[in-house]
Design an enzyme around this catalytic site. Sequence first.
Site, PDB file in Angstrom:
ATOM      1  CG  HIS B 207      -1.483   1.349   1.554  1.00 27.25           C
ATOM      2  ND1 HIS B 207      -1.054   2.124   2.613  1.00 27.25           N
ATOM      3  CD2 HIS B 207      -2.454   2.059   0.925  1.00 27.25           C
ATOM      4  CE1 HIS B 207      -1.743   3.255   2.628  1.00 27.25           C
ATOM      5  NE2 HIS B 207      -2.601   3.246   1.625  1.00 27.25           N
ATOM      6  CD  GLU B 367     -17.538  -0.127  -6.589  1.00 28.02           C
ATOM      7  OE1 GLU B 367     -16.485  -0.733  -6.796  1.00 28.02           O
ATOM      8  OE2 GLU B 367     -18.496  -0.635  -5.976  1.00 28.02           O
TER       9      GLU B 367
END
Lengths: 405, 405
Positions: B207, B367
């Site tokens: 990440h 999303e």
Amino acid sequence: MASRRPVCRLLSQSKANIQLSSRRSLATFPNPTASRLTFAPLKRYVGLAALGLLVSAPLAYKMAIDESLKMDSLSLAERDQQQKREQGVTDNSPMRLRMEKFIKEQQKEIVKELEKLDGTKFRTDEWQRKEGGGGITCCLQDGKVFEKAGVGISVVYGTLPKAAIMKMSANHRNIVVNGEVPESLEFFAAGLSLIVHPKNPMAPTVHLNYRYFETAKPDGTSGAWWFGGGSDLTPSYLFDEDAIQFHRDLKDVCDKHNKEYYPKFKKWCDEYFYNKHRNESRGIGGIFFDDLDETVSDKENTFAFIQDSLKSFIPTYVPIVQKRKDMPYTEAEKEWQQIRRGRYVEFNLVHDRGTSFGLNTPGARVESILMSMPLTASWKYMHDPEPGSREARLVDVLQSPKEWV
Amino acid sequence: MASRRPVCRLLSQSKANIQLSSRRSLATFPNPTASRLTFAPLKRYVGLAALGLLVSAPLAYKMAIDESLKMDSLSLAERDQQQKREQGVTDNSPMRLRMEKFIKEQQKEIVKELEKLDGTKFRTDEWQRKEGGGGITCCLQDGKVFEKAGVGISVVYGTLPKAAIMKMSANHRNIVVNGEVPESLEFFAAGLSLIVHPKNPMAPTVHLNYRYFETAKPDGTSGAWWFGGGSDLTPSYLFDEDAIQFHRDLKDVCDKHNKEYYPKFKKWCDEYFYNKHRNESRGIGGIFFDDLDETVSDKENTFAFIQDSLKSFIPTYVPIVQKRKDMPYTEAEKEWQQIRRGRYVEFNLVHDRGTSFGLNTPGARVESILMSMPLTASWKYMHDPEPGSREARLVDVLQSPKEWV
């Protein structure tokens, strides 16, 4: 007495304590107006039977204080243990003991019926809290019919700090002692929670929870009490006949006790189990309620309603699973179920107050809280069902909750 | 001027705005003492180049006010658009435009390199905010090497309400105008976020996020500014050599700019990415920081550090994936990866402030926020790795973060 025990106990408690009490201390529901039914007569329950005391006047109050000083070495949990040992649990026992007995029986019954349906045994873990009480967590994983099924009970004794009492007093004036918010109060919380995720995407997930909460005044008498709970259905593929049957059964139980329950509790369910970041409900409905106390009905009648509701679970849910568990399905339908499982995880981790409070509290029994997670889940970027498909129909209903009966 | 625009805009903003600004408005980090480095000289950046103004005295201040009244019909976003159109983006442009240009280039570069590694194209969605700015979300799903990879950028203009300014002023005194907290302030936020979940359980999830935030004073000049970000590694199976290489590369970048950065930012990462309900870190470390402002270093040097950090991603992570992507693995090892994915979901949905704030904000681009979810995840009740196993070794390290370099 309660006030002598450390008020920080809540922060080091086991999961059950957290789950149950947190639902209370955080209980500002989406629609507060739905949280209060005002039609029933107010009857004050004085839970002194356990102590053999009668309270009617200042003198009696002083007697109670003197008595409680004598009982000082015994906590509420210890007093209840003693009573169970000496007298067993009867219809005259305090609600604490009757609720505990009832949910333990129901857990056994439900586990037995689900084992029969699946052909697989549940694993059972019993755990204790050193402060009093504990829980039993039963879990079936990767069975023939069920991907995961968890049935847990917890019976917890603890101490509420002043801040929690302050919050609760907004909804429950009986928690206040002589017009003042006490520094701390002993409490009791007991409940049964279950969640069942079937393997077949045509068979719906179900969730159920019924719980009882009570505070003890510093003199050992019962203070505030209330019941909460409900049951709701989360299909990946919607069969209207299942949704109708599920709701009809719940409505029948509600109507037997109060005709205003079902419409209020169905609405409350639609509002609470709502993934607001998705603009859709978690499931297709059921009932949900909290704060059923003396302002709604008396304790005996409310307990009778809770008993009927919980007992209706097996005859309501099992026939639905029996109809769906062996239906054929495609890989794409299994994938859709996995995406719906992801939404279930989102609700439980992001919005469910009990879960998030529990997970954020040190010392929680995390495995019992997260027993509600599905065995498997999936997230696909920008996955939209085809217009006109069965998947799209489900989403339509989740976006505009339906009155099934 | 900012104050004329509705202060409730933050509540109806798109995802990027929420993600970026929320990290700020909620920015009370686990260890506040780690959030401030006090060794660097304070240099005040006055971002007036864009407006052709020089400020040195009360007269200049009055000029600025008069100028800003003339500019009143143009928002910060419109002024930036105009400048980009007329002058392009150069080293003399405001940091807003330079950061935007940099992250857009980096997004293309990273997507290109990950596509090369996987052999699958990303899907690209560009979205706009009607208030100004927007984002580009690139997602690769179910590829050959990657289960899911998302690289998103967002460039957002908005208005901070007074309450948010109040909170930020605790860490950033430059946000205050003439000693007073204004009713509202225009802000700019831009950042790049990425998350990569490889298929092979031997290849680690990664990440990364780097972001820039700036407020404009009512007169159009720059108010407060700061950079934040970091990068962290989450393996299912721990290869020490990968962990060491990942950290060494980050340390090299940090050390080039300030020898105090790496130890502070590694600690901050271990503290922030922590699943406290599991008593374990999400991953095995990396760096994480926020509030890099003029109290730490000047804007140019900080931007240079951010650029070096972001540019180091591909040469750091790609070689690790190349070594692991074709390693053999068993079904049990894949299952363990799925359980670790579940923990990843738990952190992101329960503890990550940006995600949960975003999901709880109406109108968010869900999303893009949940692009970080893995394609698949699993939860097993009471799953404990065998003592002495590789799985147990990982858990040990997650419970006691290691200094890798």
